[in-house]
Write a protein that holds these residues in place. Structure first.
Motif, mmCIF file in Angstrom:
data_model
loop_
_atom_site.group_PDB
_atom_site.id
_atom_site.type_symbol
_atom_site.label_atom_id
_atom_site.label_comp_id
_atom_site.label_asym_id
_atom_site.label_seq_id
_atom_site.Cartn_x
_atom_site.Cartn_y
_atom_site.Cartn_z
ATOM 1 N N LEU A 87 -45.292 23.080 26.341
ATOM 2 C CA LEU A 87 -44.780 24.287 26.974
ATOM 3 C C LEU A 87 -43.648 24.852 26.125
ATOM 4 N N GLY A 88 -43.769 26.121 25.744
ATOM 5 C CA GLY A 88 -42.706 26.797 25.028
ATOM 6 C C GLY A 88 -42.060 27.821 25.933
ATOM 7 N N LEU A 89 -40.765 27.715 26.159
ATOM 8 C CA LEU A 89 -40.068 28.655 27.030
ATOM 9 C C LEU A 89 -39.750 29.937 26.276
ATOM 10 N N VAL A 90 -39.949 31.064 26.942
ATOM 11 C CA VAL A 90 -39.794 32.386 26.341
ATOM 12 C C VAL A 90 -38.753 33.168 27.138
ATOM 13 N N TYR A 91 -37.780 33.733 26.446
ATOM 14 C CA TYR A 91 -36.781 34.567 27.110
ATOM 15 C C TYR A 91 -36.646 35.885 26.362
ATOM 16 N N LYS A 92 -36.342 36.927 27.103
ATOM 17 C CA LYS A 92 -36.085 38.241 26.484
ATOM 18 C C LYS A 92 -35.054 38.987 27.318
ATOM 19 N N LYS A 93 -33.955 39.362 26.674
ATOM 20 C CA LYS A 93 -32.926 40.131 27.370
ATOM 21 C C LYS A 93 -33.470 41.495 27.754
ATOM 22 N N LEU A 94 -33.028 41.986 28.917
ATOM 23 C CA LEU A 94 -33.482 43.288 29.400
ATOM 24 C C LEU A 94 -32.528 44.405 29.025
ATOM 25 N N ASP A 95 -31.358 44.040 28.515
ATOM 26 C CA ASP A 95 -30.327 45.035 28.201
ATOM 27 C C ASP A 95 -29.736 44.679 26.851
ATOM 28 N N THR A 96 -29.512 45.671 26.018
ATOM 29 C CA THR A 96 -28.944 45.415 24.695
ATOM 30 C C THR A 96 -27.446 45.122 24.755
ATOM 31 N N ASN A 97 -26.817 45.367 25.911
ATOM 32 C CA ASN A 97 -25.402 45.068 26.079
ATOM 33 C C ASN A 97 -25.157 43.582 25.850
ATOM 34 N N GLU A 98 -24.206 43.248 24.972
ATOM 35 C CA GLU A 98 -23.969 41.850 24.610
ATOM 36 C C GLU A 98 -23.575 40.990 25.803
ATOM 37 N N ASN A 99 -22.866 41.577 26.774
ATOM 38 C CA ASN A 99 -22.367 40.803 27.907
ATOM 39 C C ASN A 99 -23.335 40.763 29.083
ATOM 40 N N SER A 100 -24.454 41.474 28.968
ATOM 41 C CA SER A 100 -25.434 41.467 30.043
ATOM 42 C C SER A 100 -26.133 40.105 30.095
ATOM 43 N N ARG A 101 -26.291 39.561 31.309
ATOM 44 C CA ARG A 101 -26.889 38.240 31.470
ATOM 45 C C ARG A 101 -28.358 38.290 31.888
ATOM 46 N N ASN A 102 -28.834 39.474 32.292
ATOM 47 C CA ASN A 102 -30.197 39.576 32.822
ATOM 48 C C ASN A 102 -31.248 39.400 31.727
ATOM 49 N N ALA A 103 -32.238 38.593 32.021
ATOM 50 C CA ALA A 103 -33.320 38.341 31.066
ATOM 51 C C ALA A 103 -34.583 37.988 31.836
ATOM 52 N N CYS A 104 -35.703 38.172 31.167
ATOM 53 C CA CYS A 104 -36.998 37.767 31.709
ATOM 54 C C CYS A 104 -37.351 36.401 31.117
ATOM 55 N N GLY A 113 -42.355 37.602 24.736
ATOM 56 C CA GLY A 113 -41.261 38.115 25.540
ATOM 57 C C GLY A 113 -41.145 39.623 25.458
ATOM 58 N N GLU A 114 -41.405 40.178 24.279
ATOM 59 C CA GLU A 114 -41.315 41.625 24.114
ATOM 60 C C GLU A 114 -42.448 42.345 24.841
ATOM 61 N N VAL A 115 -43.640 41.749 24.874
ATOM 62 C CA VAL A 115 -44.742 42.360 25.627
ATOM 63 C C VAL A 115 -44.424 42.341 27.119
ATOM 64 N N LEU A 116 -43.911 41.217 27.607
ATOM 65 C CA LEU A 116 -43.617 41.095 29.034
ATOM 66 C C LEU A 116 -42.485 41.996 29.489
ATOM 67 N N THR A 117 -41.619 42.385 28.546
ATOM 68 C CA THR A 117 -40.491 43.253 28.910
ATOM 69 C C THR A 117 -40.614 44.640 28.274
ATOM 70 N N ALA A 118 -41.805 44.967 27.799
ATOM 71 C CA ALA A 118 -42.003 46.277 27.182
ATOM 72 C C ALA A 118 -41.934 47.402 28.200
ATOM 73 N N GLY A 119 -42.043 47.079 29.486
ATOM 74 C CA GLY A 119 -41.902 48.052 30.559
ATOM 75 C C GLY A 119 -41.198 47.411 31.727
ATOM 76 N N LYS A 120 -40.499 48.205 32.532
ATOM 77 C CA LYS A 120 -39.686 47.639 33.609
ATOM 78 C C LYS A 120 -40.521 47.111 34.764
ATOM 79 N N ASN A 121 -41.713 47.604 34.928
ATOM 80 C CA ASN A 121 -42.533 47.161 36.053
ATOM 81 C C ASN A 121 -43.815 46.472 35.594
ATOM 82 N N ILE A 122 -43.761 45.864 34.421
ATOM 83 C CA ILE A 122 -44.927 45.159 33.910
ATOM 84 C C ILE A 122 -45.083 43.847 34.670
ATOM 85 N N GLN A 123 -46.218 43.678 35.327
ATOM 86 C CA GLN A 123 -46.500 42.442 36.031
ATOM 87 C C GLN A 123 -47.537 41.667 35.229
#
Length: 507
Positions: free
Chosen positions: A280-297, A487-497
């Motif tokens: 299993l490889g864990l994948v993360y992608k930040k949702l905001d380019t702001n350095e201090n933003s903690r939200n990620a997928c 990660g980029e495909v999964l976060t390429a849109g805000k409502n991508i399921q």
């Protein structure tokens, strides 16, 4: 436990092909024995092509050519001849039933004049995805794989931070930043503004956006650049053309392997496979380019003992720690993503059982909370082992020979830690992967218990499971190699399921 450093050599992992034959080089195995699932996928493959008429014609000519042998201009082992699509994989394209969808070149040129990156890429992607979705919903003709042929201009100006040249006929259309997320209603232009706002819900990346918009429809695509199949028409530089010709056989290998895999076949699988083990490889992608933003997928790539893979989308949450520049899950979400993986493995397994062992590969250490979640999800089901894998540039090993350290060299300096060279000299190819003296991967068992030599052997084998190409091996295990792109495909849109889908939908 610290031990006396010891350099060992891990022999090149074999792959399994047709007739259950084993050999190390994918090209050798496919040429001699055919693909592993040679009886599962055979005969006609239904494909479609979408793009401008001229580009479709060029691609059809190219696909016809790779049904015959493609000679290599090189005499080395690294670029062997390609025997032909049907001779290698036992499949062929019936060009009489090939489906084609026209994408207007005039429309492409119009949107390429848009100065706003979001508007330009969003509209270019929709030229393809809207028609593919419409075909899938209305036509009864099955298409297994769609070739998406794009001009070089889309590749050039459909990427992040791309800028079109300044011109008097450029089109300035879009919304100011403060209005892109605004919920305020407009008296006169509400519908027009809503249409424009939709573009800002997606990443500026043609490839990722197209893949993301087709996840729900489960439409499998292979994007092809015009310059890769029709470079002689595009270029006047003879030296440049001669250089590109050297890769003709390699491109035929790559495109044919990808077509076979995306059609449902397995080109090869691990040779010395350990049954009921998954990675299993864990994948993360930040949702905001702001350095201090903690939200990620968060998502996970699971690779089965067969070698095939699946992708699971996790939740969005405050996984990013800006102080440590690391991603970590909270306990409940760790439970959720491991549970998804275990249940999928069980459903896939012929014995309808959970795996014996799950190796979680990550680039960082695991925190106590998330590891407790992993253990709870695996309780009474399987054994969980956490492995940290990182590129290491701390030192290099040199040899008093004309070639560099061999791939498979392993420096074990602790019962849980080792340096592994996944790049280096390859005897079969009589050359090395990469041009520089290779750096090792730093491997560490950080949680759970396992044998470090076994872990390194697994990781070396996982560098040979990239079905999006047909090379001897990669420098990174497949569990981590595609982490960023998925990660980029999964976060390429805000409502991508997107449900649990095979790996082929993302590459």
């Amino acid at each position: 436990m610290i031990k006396e450093p010891e350099i060992i050599y891990l022999s090149e992992p074999n792959l399994t092909f047709g007739y259950n034959q084993k050999i190390a080089d994918p090209r050798d195995g496919l040429t001699l024995f055919g693909p592993y699932s040679r009886k599962k996928i055979t005969g006609q493959v239904n494909v479609g092509i979408i793009g401008p008429q001229k580009l479709r014609s060029n691609l059809i000519s190219y696909l016809e050519k790779i049904h015959s042998p493609v000679k290599s201009l090189e005499t080395d082992f690294a670029r062997p001849d390609f025997p032909g699509l049907e001779a290698t994989f036992g499949i062929f394209i019936n060009f009489e039933s090939l489906q084609e969808i026209e994408v207007s070149e005039i429309e492409i040129k119009k949107y390429l004049k848009y100065t706003d990156n979001h508007q330009r890429v969003h509209n270019l992607v929709n030229l393809y995805t809207d028609k593919l979705i419409d075909f899938a919903n209305k036509e009864e003709i099955p298409v297994t794989v769609w070739f998406v042929i794009i001009p070089e201009s889309i590749y050039q100006f459909g990427r992040p931070n791309s800028r079109i040249p300044t011109s008097d006929d450029n089109i300035k259309i879009g919304l100011p930043k403060k209005e892109r997320e605004s919920l305020q209603q407009s008296l006169f232009f509400q519908e027009e503004n809503d249409i424009l706002r939709e573009a800002y819900q997606f990443e500026v990346n043609f490839h990722n956006q197209l893949k993301a918009k087709l996840l729900d429809e489960k439409i499998i695509t292979q994007i092809i650049r015009e310059s890769k199949i029709a470079y002689e028409e595009l270029w006047d530089n003879e030296d440049k053309i001669a250089l590109e010709k050297k890769f003709d056989s390699a491109k035929a290998w790559n495109i044919s392997t990808t077509l076979y895999y995306k059609s449902g076949g397995l080109p090869w699988r691990l040779g010395e496979v350990r049954d009921n083990v998954c990675y299993l490889g864990l994948v993360y992608k930040k949702l905001d380019t702001n350095e201090n933003s903690r939200n990620a997928c968060c998502a996970a790539q699971m690779f089965l003992d067969s070698g095939d893979g699946m992708v699971f989308r996790g939740n969005i949450g405050p996984w990013y720690n800006p102080q440590k520049n690391e991603f970590h899950l909270e306990k409940d979400d760790a439970i959720d993503i491991i549970t998804q993986s275990l249940e999928a493995f069980k459903n896939y397994s012929p014995s309808n059982s959970y795996p014996k062992e799950v190796f979680i590969h990550a680039k960082t250490y695991f925190e106590d909370g998330e590891w407790e979640g992993f253990l709870e999800a695996a309780l009474n089901k399987c054994k969980i082992i956490g492995v940290r894998i990182r590129d290491d540039r701390a030192f290099k090993l040199y040899r008093d020979f004309s070639y560099c350290i061999p791939r498979g060299s392993c420096l074990v300096y602790d019962s849980n830690r080792a340096y592994l060279w996944t790049r280096g000299f390859i005897t079969r190819l009589q050359t090395q992967l990469g041009l520089e003296t290779p750096n090792p991967l730093n491997i560490e068992i950080t949680r759970g218990e396992s044998n470090i030599e076994t872990v390194c052997k697994d990781i070396l084998a996982l560098t040979k499971l990239n079905y999006n190409t047909c090379s001897f091996a990669d420098g990174s295990p497949v569990t981590l190699k595609f982490a960023e792109s998925i990660g980029e495909v999964l976060t390429a849109g805000k409502n991508i399921q997107g449900n649990v889908l095979p790996f082929k939908h993302y590459i």
